[in-house]
Design an enzyme around this catalytic site. Structure first.
Site, PDB file in Angstrom:
ATOM      1  CG  LEU A 152       3.255   9.994  13.326  1.00  0.00           C
ATOM      2  CD1 LEU A 152       2.463   8.730  13.008  1.00  0.00           C
ATOM      3  CD2 LEU A 152       2.583  11.198  12.672  1.00  0.00           C
TER       4      LEU A 152
ATOM      5  N   GLY B 162       0.473  21.013   9.358  1.00  0.00           N
ATOM      6  CA  GLY B 162       0.575  19.561   9.500  1.00  0.00           C
ATOM      7  C   GLY B 162       0.155  19.144  10.899  1.00  0.00           C
TER       8      GLY B 162
ATOM      9  CG  HIS C 276      13.130   5.066   5.922  1.00  0.00           C
ATOM     10  ND1 HIS C 276      13.046   3.775   5.477  1.00  0.00           N
ATOM     11  CD2 HIS C 276      12.231   5.183   6.923  1.00  0.00           C
ATOM     12  CE1 HIS C 276      12.125   3.137   6.189  1.00  0.00           C
ATOM     13  NE2 HIS C 276      11.607   3.974   7.063  1.00  0.00           N
TER      14      HIS C 276
ATOM     15  CG  ASP D 206       9.522  27.199   2.973  1.00  0.00           C
ATOM     16  OD1 ASP D 206      10.505  27.274   2.215  1.00  0.00           O
ATOM     17  OD2 ASP D 206       8.481  26.590   2.654  1.00  0.00           O
TER      18      ASP D 206
ATOM     19  NE  ARG E 226      12.113  10.625  12.874  1.00  0.00           N
ATOM     20  CZ  ARG E 226      11.276   9.689  12.394  1.00  0.00           C
ATOM     21  NH1 ARG E 226      10.381   9.122  13.184  1.00  0.00           N
ATOM     22  NH2 ARG E 226      11.337   9.340  11.132  1.00  0.00           N
TER      23      ARG E 226
ATOM     24  NE  ARG F 155      13.139   4.614  10.664  1.00  0.00           N
ATOM     25  CZ  ARG F 155      12.063   5.360  10.712  1.00  0.00           C
ATOM     26  NH1 ARG F 155      12.169   6.672  10.726  1.00  0.00           N
ATOM     27  NH2 ARG F 155      10.873   4.808  10.766  1.00  0.00           N
TER      28      ARG F 155
ATOM     29  N   GLY G 295       2.120  26.747   9.337  1.00  0.00           N
ATOM     30  CA  GLY G 295       2.286  25.322   9.019  1.00  0.00           C
ATOM     31  C   GLY G 295       1.072  24.570   9.543  1.00  0.00           C
TER      32      GLY G 295
END
Lengths: 533, 237
Positions: free
Chosen positions: A373, A10, A234, A213, A367, A271, A8
């Protein structure tokens, strides 16, 4: 054999890779696409760190806000670590060259980084780079990986982890370009493959590839997953395209209005609360709109240029003068691979998981905006360090080819599989099923029905082969494998949701509207019983 | 509505029929793959113009397929100057190599005071999503495949104006060969950028910094100022 295999590419994977490389390890980053195309690029609003650049703030407040939002099921030590690491991580990113938005306060270094308010935060705590925060962090991390000469292997799709006596030995991949199944040997593995929001196909802000995955591979390898029922919706995605309008829109003063033009909720609540309030409006036959007209064109173009463009393009409205029709959609998966306090996967030694695929128990039941981030960078570094420590003492004998042969046979079988049911249609069906029945407001009857439907789909999977018989660049095959993983994860989400007869954070169940600490202040952990197979 | 897509195996444009109604090209491609032809191959990711995966050429112009509304008769082709892997899917590896060649990163960090105006110096440049549209549109690459190309130079510019960079010359040194002076300033890159970035201007600025760092335009140094030369290549006029 590499010391550390990062799966991964990212923000979490690149942070881990950079840190491990700086420690002196040999590192290979493998991803199914290109590094800069990950979900991280889509993170808009900001990254939390209690710098107190705009108003008074403390790490203790950040910790308190995060714990509150988690509704009693986070690991407070992990939350403390992440929040305490916040300012240092901003410093690290500053030194790498991240182009943060700045204040005119005459300060140098990170003291001039601009900060904004996000939902559930008690101060202006989110550092940002306009509304491209994730994109700019991701690209800067990538530039630094190139600088450090880190090796990348693109277009390799993770098939399975290889373990021996409960210890990681590497992983198998399908080389998308050649169609070959390959084995990569490694002393430590860091899984940073992202969440599984794409289960809600058509009703998610996520990219097509967020199919979980890595989480599915961990389950197959005997590792555990936890908190799978907690899926964050969201509140403000565009009504027709499900594209995200950043929380910054509300943080900067945007209103939510119903068809009667009334405000119905405090927009900067967390949220889960805002998403449910919108859902109730829908049930009452109302539409819901985001109103940012009063912010004015200059401010909108300054703070939310990306959103303004997306509204114009995909919704045909101009937010400067018009209301933006919205709906809440699946956005972030709090649960995932169950890890301990060094991010090692519960059940597989030497295998670490970080980012949205992992459940480090910092988000709990919901969250906070701006914490993802922070998690991928702070814990990405942490995972890189810990993977390095494991690699130093790990044996360097590679695994045999058992898993490789198994996976080769599996891929060959898919080519010859019956193809009487179109899995793309099933993918759409699964997305709608999840949104309608495993969505913002849940009921046991509907969950049971959804589980039944998913099991029917799993049975039918053997009839959903691939039409494209090409061996190279077979995207049809990759999408089939992704869908198979989604079907593997779907029951874990539903079963956990059925088991949790209460409402907590993002999980809200009719008939059980309160938190039941006595019975449910705990994590629901799932693992395959290998003996029963 | 009908569109034509260049298929790599036959090297011909295949026609597909789409249901009427406004739709993005990406949705149209997904629809074709799911319902008409599973072999049609393309790349896509975020659907929101920010991951840079889905750039293609529509009627000879670079577009993000997630941000382009399909029109009847559109001709869809893969990006130029990238090896075509299959149909609309190209190999972005060669273009990405230019990021390493241009050493587009902070060479030497120094702590600096920064304000809102400093942020603006590279705000637009850091919006780059590496979709490779500018690279595909750049005519220099037709004659010089080693040209670093627009996006890598924009990125080099981004770091060169960063006050945190102590060693601007380090960046400038690495973009002299096949770099800033090879650009023809035609502006094709600027015209196709989906994020409104202006690589042509960035390259112009980098030329100016290069001169400040002691470099000069290599073609300039080959010019003759000794005798009048009005061209004509020896044929005289």
């Amino acid at each position: 054999m590499v010391d550390i295999l990062v799966i991964g590419s990212g923000g979490a994977g690149l942070s881990a890779a950079l840190t491990a490389k700086q420690e002196g390890a040999s590192v290979l980053v493998v991803g199914k696409s290109y590094p800069t195309t990950s979900q991280t690029s889509m993170a808009q609003g900001g990254m939390n760190a209690a710098l107190g650049n705009v108003e008074e703030d403390h790490i203790a407040s950040h910790i308190a806000d995060t714990i509150k939002s988690a509704h009693g099921i986070c690991d407070e030590n992990m939350v403390r670590k992440m929040c305490a690491d916040g300012p240092q991580v901003i410093e690290w990113l500053e030194q790498l060259g991240v182009p943060f938005s700045r204040l005119d306060n005459g300060q140098s270094g990170i003291s001039s980084v601009a900060q904004r308010q996000m939902g559930g935060a008690s101060a202006k705590r989110a550092c940002y780079a306009q509304d491209y925060t994730g994109l700019k962090i991701l690209h800067t991390l990538y530039d630094n990986c190139l600088k450090e000469g880190i090796d990348f292997l693109e277009e390799h799709y993770l098939l399975n982890l290889i373990t021996h006596e409960g210890t990681i030995k590497g992983a198998t991949f399908l080389d998308i370009r050649s169609g070959e199944v390959v084995k990569i040997d490694a002393k430590s593995v860091v899984i940073a493959t992202g969440g599984f929001g794409a289960l809600y196909h058509g009703y998610t802000t996520n990219a097509y590839g967020s199919t979980g995955d890595g989480i599915a591979a961990v389950l197959r390898a005997g590792g555990a997953v936890s908190d799978m029922e907690f899926i964050q919706f969201h509140p403000t995605a565009l009504k027709h395209s499900s594209l995200l309008i950043s929380e910054a829109a509300r943080g900067e003063g945007g209103y939510l209005l119903n068809s009667d033009g009334e405000r119905f909720v405090d927009e900067i609540k967390p949220r889960d609360i805002v998403a449910r309030a919108i859902f109730e409006q829908f049930e009452a036959g109302q539409e819901v709109f985001l109103d940012v007209r009063h912010l004015g064109e200059t401010k909108l173009m300054e703070l939310l240029p990306q959103e303004v463009e997306l509204c114009r393009l995909h919704e045909g409205v101009n937010p400067v003068t018009e209301l933006v029709p919205i709906k809440p959609v699946a956005h972030y998966t709090m649960g995932g691979i169950d890890v301990d306090d060094v991010l090692e996967v519960n059940g597989i030694k030497g295998c670490f998981a970080v980012g949205e695929c992992s459940n480090a128990k910092i988000h709990g039941a919901n969250r906070l905006g701006g914490n993802s981030l922070l998690e991928i960078t702070a814990f990405g570094k942490f995972a890189g360090e810990n993977a390095y420590k494991h690699a130093m003492f790990a044996k360097s004998t590679p695994a045999d080819d058992t898993q490789l042969q198994k996976d080769k046979a599996h891929i060959e079988k898919i080519y010859s599989q019956e193809c009487s049911i179109n899995f793309y249609e099933e993918r759409d069906k699964l997305g709608k099923l999840f949104y309608d029945q495993v969505g913002i407001v849940r009921e046991n009857d509907k969950l049971e029905h959804a589980l039944h439907e998913v099991i029917t789909m799993q049975v039918a999977l053997s009839k959903m082969g691939i039409e494209d018989q090409a061996t190279t660049h077979n995207q049809n095959l990759i999408e089939f494998l992704e869908f198979s993983n989604a079907l593997l994860l779907a029951p874990t989400v539903i079963s956990s949701a059925i088991a949790r007869d209460e409402s907590r954070g993002a999980h809200f169940k009719r008939g059980f509207e309160c938190e039941d600490d006595e019975r449910f202040q705990k994590h629901i952990v799932l693992q395959w019983n290998k003996d029963a197979q | 509505m009908k569109i034509k897509i260049l298929r790599s195996q036959t090297n011909t444009h295949q026609e597909y029929t789409l249901p009427d109604g406004e739709t993005t090209l990406l949705k149209a491609l997904t629809h074709i793959k799911a319902t008409q032809d599973a072999t049609l191959t393309f790349s896509a990711g975020c659907r929101a113009s920010v991951c840079g995966t889905c750039a293609v050429r529509v009627n000879g112009r670079e577009k993000l397929s997630c941000a382009y509304k399909v029109q009847d008769g559109d001709i869809i082709e893969p990006l130029q100057y990238h090896p075509v892997l299959r149909d609309l899917k190209v190999d972005k590896q060669p273009a990405k190599k230019t990021l390493s060649t241009s050493t587009a990163w902070l060479h030497s960090f120094q702590e600096a005071a920064q304000n809102h105006a400093d942020e603006k110096m590279s705000e637009r440049q850091t919006d780059c999503i590496l979709c490779d549209s500018c690279y595909s549109a750049c005519p220099v690459l037709a004659v010089n495949p080693d040209f670093i190309g627009p996006f890598a130079l924009t990125r080099a510019y981004r770091y060169s104006v960063d006050k945190r960079e102590e060693n601007v010359k380090g960046i400038i040194d690495n973009i002299q060969s096949n770099g800033v002076w090879d650009c023809t300033l035609c502006g094709e890159c600027t015209a196709v950028c989906p994020k409104g970035i202006d690589p042509k201007m960035d390259i112009t600025m980098l030329r100016s910094t290069s001169v400040q760092q002691g470099y000069e335009d290599p073609s300039f140094s080959q010019m003759s100022f000794g005798t009048p030369d009005f061209g004509g290549g020896g044929f005289g006029f």
